[in-house]
Design a protein around this motif. Structure first.
Motif, PDB file in Angstrom:
ATOM      1  N   GLY A 113     -40.014 -17.898 -10.453  1.00 22.43           N
ATOM      2  CA  GLY A 113     -40.559 -18.540  -9.261  1.00 22.43           C
ATOM      3  C   GLY A 113     -40.459 -20.045  -9.258  1.00 22.43           C
ATOM      4  O   GLY A 113     -40.988 -20.706  -8.365  1.00 22.43           O
ATOM      5  N   ASN A 114     -39.782 -20.627 -10.224  1.00 20.85           N
ATOM      6  CA  ASN A 114     -39.606 -22.077 -10.289  1.00 20.85           C
ATOM      7  C   ASN A 114     -38.284 -22.421  -9.585  1.00 20.85           C
ATOM      8  O   ASN A 114     -37.290 -22.777 -10.223  1.00 20.85           O
ATOM      9  N   PHE A 115     -38.295 -22.313  -8.259  1.00 20.71           N
ATOM     10  CA  PHE A 115     -37.085 -22.415  -7.455  1.00 20.71           C
ATOM     11  C   PHE A 115     -36.508 -23.830  -7.426  1.00 20.71           C
ATOM     12  O   PHE A 115     -35.285 -23.994  -7.405  1.00 20.71           O
ATOM     13  N   GLU A 116     -37.361 -24.849  -7.435  1.00 20.64           N
ATOM     14  CA  GLU A 116     -36.863 -26.224  -7.404  1.00 20.64           C
ATOM     15  C   GLU A 116     -36.077 -26.552  -8.676  1.00 20.64           C
ATOM     16  O   GLU A 116     -34.991 -27.115  -8.624  1.00 20.64           O
ATOM     17  N   LYS A 117     -36.633 -26.198  -9.813  1.00 23.25           N
ATOM     18  CA  LYS A 117     -35.960 -26.466 -11.084  1.00 23.25           C
ATOM     19  C   LYS A 117     -34.684 -25.629 -11.200  1.00 23.25           C
ATOM     20  O   LYS A 117     -33.656 -26.106 -11.699  1.00 23.25           O
ATOM     21  N   ALA A 118     -34.740 -24.401 -10.712  1.00 27.40           N
ATOM     22  CA  ALA A 118     -33.550 -23.544 -10.737  1.00 27.40           C
ATOM     23  C   ALA A 118     -32.436 -24.177  -9.905  1.00 27.40           C
ATOM     24  O   ALA A 118     -31.277 -24.193 -10.329  1.00 27.40           O
ATOM     25  N   GLU A 119     -32.791 -24.733  -8.752  1.00 26.43           N
ATOM     26  CA  GLU A 119     -31.775 -25.371  -7.912  1.00 26.43           C
ATOM     27  C   GLU A 119     -31.147 -26.561  -8.640  1.00 26.43           C
ATOM     28  O   GLU A 119     -29.932 -26.764  -8.565  1.00 26.43           O
ATOM     29  N   GLU A 120     -31.963 -27.327  -9.345  1.00 24.92           N
ATOM     30  CA  GLU A 120     -31.429 -28.456 -10.110  1.00 24.92           C
ATOM     31  C   GLU A 120     -30.380 -27.980 -11.120  1.00 24.92           C
ATOM     32  O   GLU A 120     -29.316 -28.594 -11.258  1.00 24.92           O
ATOM     33  N   LEU A 121     -30.701 -26.903 -11.824  1.00 21.02           N
ATOM     34  CA  LEU A 121     -29.759 -26.389 -12.817  1.00 21.02           C
ATOM     35  C   LEU A 121     -28.498 -25.827 -12.153  1.00 21.02           C
ATOM     36  O   LEU A 121     -27.387 -26.030 -12.650  1.00 21.02           O
ATOM     37  N   PHE A 122     -28.657 -25.137 -11.022  1.00 21.11           N
ATOM     38  CA  PHE A 122     -27.486 -24.606 -10.322  1.00 21.11           C
ATOM     39  C   PHE A 122     -26.584 -25.747  -9.855  1.00 21.11           C
ATOM     40  O   PHE A 122     -25.366 -25.672  -9.950  1.00 21.11           O
ATOM     41  N   ARG A 123     -27.187 -26.818  -9.364  1.00 25.69           N
ATOM     42  CA  ARG A 123     -26.394 -27.977  -8.932  1.00 25.69           C
ATOM     43  C   ARG A 123     -25.680 -28.633 -10.129  1.00 25.69           C
ATOM     44  O   ARG A 123     -24.552 -29.090  -9.999  1.00 25.69           O
ATOM     45  N   GLU A 124     -26.358 -28.663 -11.256  1.00 26.00           N
ATOM     46  CA  GLU A 124     -25.748 -29.217 -12.460  1.00 26.00           C
ATOM     47  C   GLU A 124     -24.524 -28.390 -12.862  1.00 26.00           C
ATOM     48  O   GLU A 124     -23.483 -28.945 -13.245  1.00 26.00           O
ATOM     49  N   VAL A 125     -24.639 -27.071 -12.768  1.00 24.36           N
ATOM     50  CA  VAL A 125     -23.501 -26.199 -13.068  1.00 24.36           C
ATOM     51  C   VAL A 125     -22.357 -26.500 -12.105  1.00 24.36           C
ATOM     52  O   VAL A 125     -21.205 -26.611 -12.510  1.00 24.36           O
ATOM     53  N   LEU A 126     -22.676 -26.660 -10.823  1.00 23.06           N
ATOM     54  CA  LEU A 126     -21.647 -26.950  -9.818  1.00 23.06           C
ATOM     55  C   LEU A 126     -20.880 -28.223 -10.142  1.00 23.06           C
ATOM     56  O   LEU A 126     -19.672 -28.299  -9.914  1.00 23.06           O
ATOM     57  N   LEU A 127     -21.583 -29.216 -10.641  1.00 22.28           N
ATOM     58  CA  LEU A 127     -20.940 -30.486 -10.965  1.00 22.28           C
ATOM     59  C   LEU A 127     -20.024 -30.401 -12.179  1.00 22.28           C
ATOM     60  O   LEU A 127     -19.146 -31.237 -12.351  1.00 22.28           O
ATOM     61  N   ASN A 128     -20.229 -29.388 -13.006  1.00 24.67           N
ATOM     62  CA  ASN A 128     -19.504 -29.317 -14.274  1.00 24.67           C
ATOM     63  C   ASN A 128     -18.499 -28.174 -14.367  1.00 24.67           C
ATOM     64  O   ASN A 128     -18.019 -27.872 -15.463  1.00 24.67           O
ATOM     65  N   VAL A 129     -18.183 -27.531 -13.255  1.00 28.76           N
ATOM     66  CA  VAL A 129     -17.181 -26.456 -13.292  1.00 28.76           C
ATOM     67  C   VAL A 129     -16.057 -26.769 -12.317  1.00 28.76           C
ATOM     68  O   VAL A 129     -16.262 -27.424 -11.302  1.00 28.76           O
ATOM     69  N   GLU A 130     -14.869 -26.315 -12.672  1.00 25.60           N
ATOM     70  CA  GLU A 130     -13.733 -26.488 -11.768  1.00 25.60           C
ATOM     71  C   GLU A 130     -13.700 -25.376 -10.730  1.00 25.60           C
ATOM     72  O   GLU A 130     -13.347 -25.600  -9.582  1.00 25.60           O
ATOM     73  N   VAL A 131     -14.042 -24.177 -11.161  1.00 24.92           N
ATOM     74  CA  VAL A 131     -14.072 -23.016 -10.272  1.00 24.92           C
ATOM     75  C   VAL A 131     -15.497 -22.488 -10.248  1.00 24.92           C
ATOM     76  O   VAL A 131     -16.081 -22.197 -11.296  1.00 24.92           O
ATOM     77  N   VAL A 132     -16.051 -22.367  -9.049  1.00 22.42           N
ATOM     78  CA  VAL A 132     -17.428 -21.899  -8.905  1.00 22.42           C
ATOM     79  C   VAL A 132     -17.484 -20.398  -9.176  1.00 22.42           C
ATOM     80  O   VAL A 132     -16.780 -19.625  -8.518  1.00 22.42           O
ATOM     81  N   PRO A 133     -18.299 -19.972 -10.144  1.00 19.85           N
ATOM     82  CA  PRO A 133     -18.438 -18.536 -10.401  1.00 19.85           C
ATOM     83  C   PRO A 133     -19.075 -17.838  -9.186  1.00 19.85           C
ATOM     84  O   PRO A 133     -20.021 -18.359  -8.587  1.00 19.85           O
ATOM     85  N   ALA A 134     -18.544 -16.681  -8.844  1.00 17.17           N
ATOM     86  CA  ALA A 134     -19.057 -15.946  -7.688  1.00 17.17           C
ATOM     87  C   ALA A 134     -20.545 -15.641  -7.848  1.00 17.17           C
ATOM     88  O   ALA A 134     -21.307 -15.744  -6.878  1.00 17.17           O
ATOM     89  N   ASP A 135     -20.969 -15.276  -9.048  1.00 18.59           N
ATOM     90  CA  ASP A 135     -22.382 -14.966  -9.261  1.00 18.59           C
ATOM     91  C   ASP A 135     -23.268 -16.169  -8.957  1.00 18.59           C
ATOM     92  O   ASP A 135     -24.382 -16.018  -8.455  1.00 18.59           O
TER      93      ASP A 135
END
Length: 169
Positions: free
Chosen positions: A13-35
């Motif tokens: 239920g910590n959606f704000e922190k989860a979004e931060e981590l998801f955005r961090e992943v987006l910044l560090n990958v060349e291809v966005v994983p479908a999941d």
């Protein structure tokens, strides 16, 4: 690793922190994983970011199709997000139409139609999705013609024009 941490935070239920981590992943990958598209869409729904949720869930379905392991959940969240977005949009339109507008004099005999003030004469409204995609929606106010009858425009100016009703003047 960060995506898994984000999923765990989302499940807690910590959606704000989860979004931060998801955005961090987006910044560090060349291809966005479908999941990640699914997780980001689901998490965005819980943050009441319905447009963003719709974009990500559509991207997941686009990438994985009906064979994706989260397909059923993605479709369900997509349906809920679209319903919530429509509800908020309708509520916003009602609120905006209640605000007093300055009076304009329009001679309907000289000007039977005006450029639709909602879509600026385009017949569609265009929104930007979180992935930079364009989302096109038919303008209900002018019925996709780009113009509004003078009589309907007068009603619109005073907040009494309901595009759902058949106001075909």
């Amino acid at each position: 690793m960060k995506m898994d941490e984000g999923v765990e935070l989302m499940n807690q239920g910590n959606f704000e922190k989860a979004e931060e981590l998801f955005r961090e992943v987006l910044l560090n990958v060349e291809v966005v994983p479908a999941d990640l598209c699914f997780y980001f869409g689901k998490n965005s729904f819980h943050l009441d970011k319905f447009s963003q949720s719709i974009d990500w869930l559509n991207k997941y379905i686009e990438l994985k199709g009906t064979s994706g392991r989260f397909f059923d959940a993605a479709v369900e969240y997509l349906k809920l997000a679209e319903e919530e977005q429509q509800f908020q949009s309708t509520a916003s339109q009602i609120q905006n139409n209640k605000e007093p507008r300055k009076r304009e004099f329009i001679n309907c005999e000289q000007t039977p139609f005006v450029v639709c003030p909602v879509c600026s004469g385009q017949g569609v409204s265009i929104e930007r999705g979180s992935l930079g995609t364009s989302i096109y929606k038919a303008c209900q106010y002018c019925k996709e013609t780009g113009r509004m009858s003078c009589e309907n425009y007068k009603l619109f100016l005073v907040g009494k024009f309901d595009p759902v009703l058949k106001n075909d003047h």
